[in-house]
Design a protein around this motif. Structure first.
Motif, PDB file in Angstrom:
ATOM      1  N   TYR A 129     -12.366  15.124 -41.006  1.00  0.00           N
ATOM      2  CA  TYR A 129     -13.517  14.700 -41.797  1.00  0.00           C
ATOM      3  C   TYR A 129     -13.395  13.201 -42.049  1.00  0.00           C
ATOM      4  O   TYR A 129     -12.348  12.586 -41.825  1.00  0.00           O
ATOM      5  N   LYS A 144     -13.036  10.146 -44.530  1.00  0.00           N
ATOM      6  CA  LYS A 144     -12.569   9.905 -45.898  1.00  0.00           C
ATOM      7  C   LYS A 144     -13.686   9.361 -46.788  1.00  0.00           C
ATOM      8  O   LYS A 144     -13.763   9.672 -47.974  1.00  0.00           O
ATOM      9  N   GLU A 188     -14.876  16.236 -47.047  1.00  0.00           N
ATOM     10  CA  GLU A 188     -14.927  17.383 -46.146  1.00  0.00           C
ATOM     11  C   GLU A 188     -16.347  17.835 -45.839  1.00  0.00           C
ATOM     12  O   GLU A 188     -16.558  18.641 -44.932  1.00  0.00           O
ATOM     13  N   SER A 189     -17.319  17.317 -46.576  1.00  0.00           N
ATOM     14  CA  SER A 189     -18.711  17.661 -46.287  1.00  0.00           C
ATOM     15  C   SER A 189     -19.211  16.989 -45.011  1.00  0.00           C
ATOM     16  O   SER A 189     -20.293  17.305 -44.524  1.00  0.00           O
ATOM     17  N   TRP A 190     -18.418  16.035 -44.476  1.00  0.00           N
ATOM     18  CA  TRP A 190     -18.776  15.375 -43.215  1.00  0.00           C
ATOM     19  C   TRP A 190     -17.677  15.677 -42.198  1.00  0.00           C
ATOM     20  O   TRP A 190     -16.778  14.890 -41.994  1.00  0.00           O
ATOM     21  N   PRO A 191     -17.731  16.854 -41.564  1.00  0.00           N
ATOM     22  CA  PRO A 191     -16.688  17.213 -40.597  1.00  0.00           C
ATOM     23  C   PRO A 191     -16.769  16.357 -39.347  1.00  0.00           C
ATOM     24  O   PRO A 191     -17.850  15.908 -38.949  1.00  0.00           O
ATOM     25  N   LEU A 192     -15.597  16.124 -38.724  1.00  0.00           N
ATOM     26  CA  LEU A 192     -15.520  15.310 -37.512  1.00  0.00           C
ATOM     27  C   LEU A 192     -14.700  16.041 -36.451  1.00  0.00           C
ATOM     28  O   LEU A 192     -13.727  16.733 -36.775  1.00  0.00           O
TER      29      LEU A 192
END
Length: 396
Positions: free
Chosen positions: A66, A68, A72-76
């Motif tokens: 994700y 930083k 965690e709302s922006w998974p990578l």
């Protein structure tokens, strides 16, 4: 020592990073290893492992699942770690002195074990602090020419080039660029981030239909033109430097795209420095902008003449056409970078670290005006001198 690689992703700790380093790098038998996490970016952990007896160091970089900056709302995707290691290796075939050595990589753990570069400084930090890196433009111009030519149709058999384009498909990180560089800053979206004093300037950009049309064209180029294997995020924070050495790092955004994109991002980040400096200090940065292009164009031209497999290589005017397009594209991409780093989500320390509010807003306003001018006037830029004239006009 036998290292058991987990079958699923697991974040490293200092102790597991040391165990991993021992397994993939040859330290002295009596080595006493210590580890510290030194990463300051948004997407990765960076562990530095050092033998206290000899001073030998290695770096283990581990991708986070994700961002930083968001959480965690922006998974990578973790595949970017493999992309990064492979870009470093591929580019290292052409410019081994300008990228760190990769010792090992593992896709499951999303790690790259590589040469430690802590004897150098991040170019952005050094430039902000007034340091001069006399080799910076020479080395980056050469890096751009060598890597972009040798991974393009001009230097590669078409079968190999298309194979590499598939290998380096990087849709998740390209989507980040598509949104943060080419879309969000040009619309009134919550992801944008700027001081209240820039509200009217931001609104002017959102209303500017002529500007939006040109940005849409640049975005189309980014989406559709698979010209060469790009670094994909070549700013001054992705470069280590000293007075005698330059190393390019962090190509996790690497993919096959338009040649002018890498050129434009680097020039754009130098332009931030040209905006914030005066007198002889500004001239040093302007000289770097000019020399980067001159070295790139000269080196690319030599490669074209000696190594190109293009059937039209000797057709009068074709090389000039190719270079003209690269410069035009680079100007437009640099303009997008200037705007997005000023009112978009992710900023640059060159501007944000300026404590004096009046100066900071003035420089950011100049960045927006410069970005707009480069985008709208890029078709009239026939030489690097023309580009520098635009910078001079805005800087008055």
């Amino acid at each position: 020592m036998t290292l058991t690689i987990p079958t699923t992703y697991k974040g490293l700790t200092e102790s597991t990073a040391i165990a991993l380093a021992k397994a993939v790098y040859t330290f002295e038998p009596t080595a006493e290893l210590s580890c510290r996490e030194i990463g300051d970016g948004n997407l990765n952990y960076v562990f530095q492992i050092e033998d206290s007896k000899t001073g030998t160091r290695v770096i283990i970089k581990q991708a986070l699942p994700y961002a930083k900056i968001i959480g965690e709302s922006w998974p990578l995707t973790l595949k970017r770690a493999t992309i990064e290691a492979n870009v470093l290796r591929k580019h290292g075939e052409f410019v081994p002195s300008l990228v760190p050595v990769v010792y090992a990589a593992d896709e499951t753990l999303a790690i790259t074990v590589m040469e430690d570069l802590s004897h150098l400084v991040i170019a952005r930090e050094g430039l902000i602090n007034g340091q001069n890196f006399p080799r910076l433009s020479q080395d980056i111009g050469e890096y751009l020419a060598q890597t972009l030519f040798h991974t393009s149709d001009y230097g590669l058999h078409p079968f190999e080039k298309k194979r590499l384009a598939v290998e380096f498909s990087n849709p998740e990180l390209c989507k980040i660029t598509e949104d943060l560089v080419f879309t969000d800053p040009f619309f009134d979206l919550e992801t944008n981030n700027y001081e209240p004093q820039l509200q009217s300037a931001a609104e002017a950009i959102w209303r500017d239909q002529k500007l939006q049309l040109e940005v849409a064209k640049l975005k189309k180029s980014f989406l559709t033109e698979s010209e060469a294997l790009l670094h994909g995020d070549l700013h001054t924070g992705s470069i280590f430097a000293s007075t005698t050495e330059t190393k390019v790092i962090d190509p996790e955004f690497g993919f096959y795209g338009p040649i002018g994109f890498d050129v434009g991002l680097f020039l754009g980040n130098l332009i931030f420095q040209s905006i914030t400096r005066e007198g002889i200090e500004r001239q040093v940065v302007v000289s770097h902008i000019e020399k980067t292009w001159e070295v790139f164009a000269l080196s690319f031209s030599e490669l074209w003449k000696t190594e190109s497999i293009e059937s039209f290589r000797d057709t009068q005017g074709y090389l000039e056409f190719v270079l003209d397009k690269v410069l035009t594209d680079a100007a437009g991409f640099a303009g997008c970078e200037l705007i997005r780093r000023t009112i978009g989500l992710a900023h640059v320390k060159d501007l944000d670290s300026i404590v004096d509010t009046e100066k900071r807003i003035n420089f950011k306003t100049q960045s927006l005006h410069t970005g707009r001018a480069l985008i709208l006037q890029r078709q009239q830029i026939g030489s690097i001198t023309d580009l520098l004239e635009i910078l001079k006009e805005v800087h008055k």
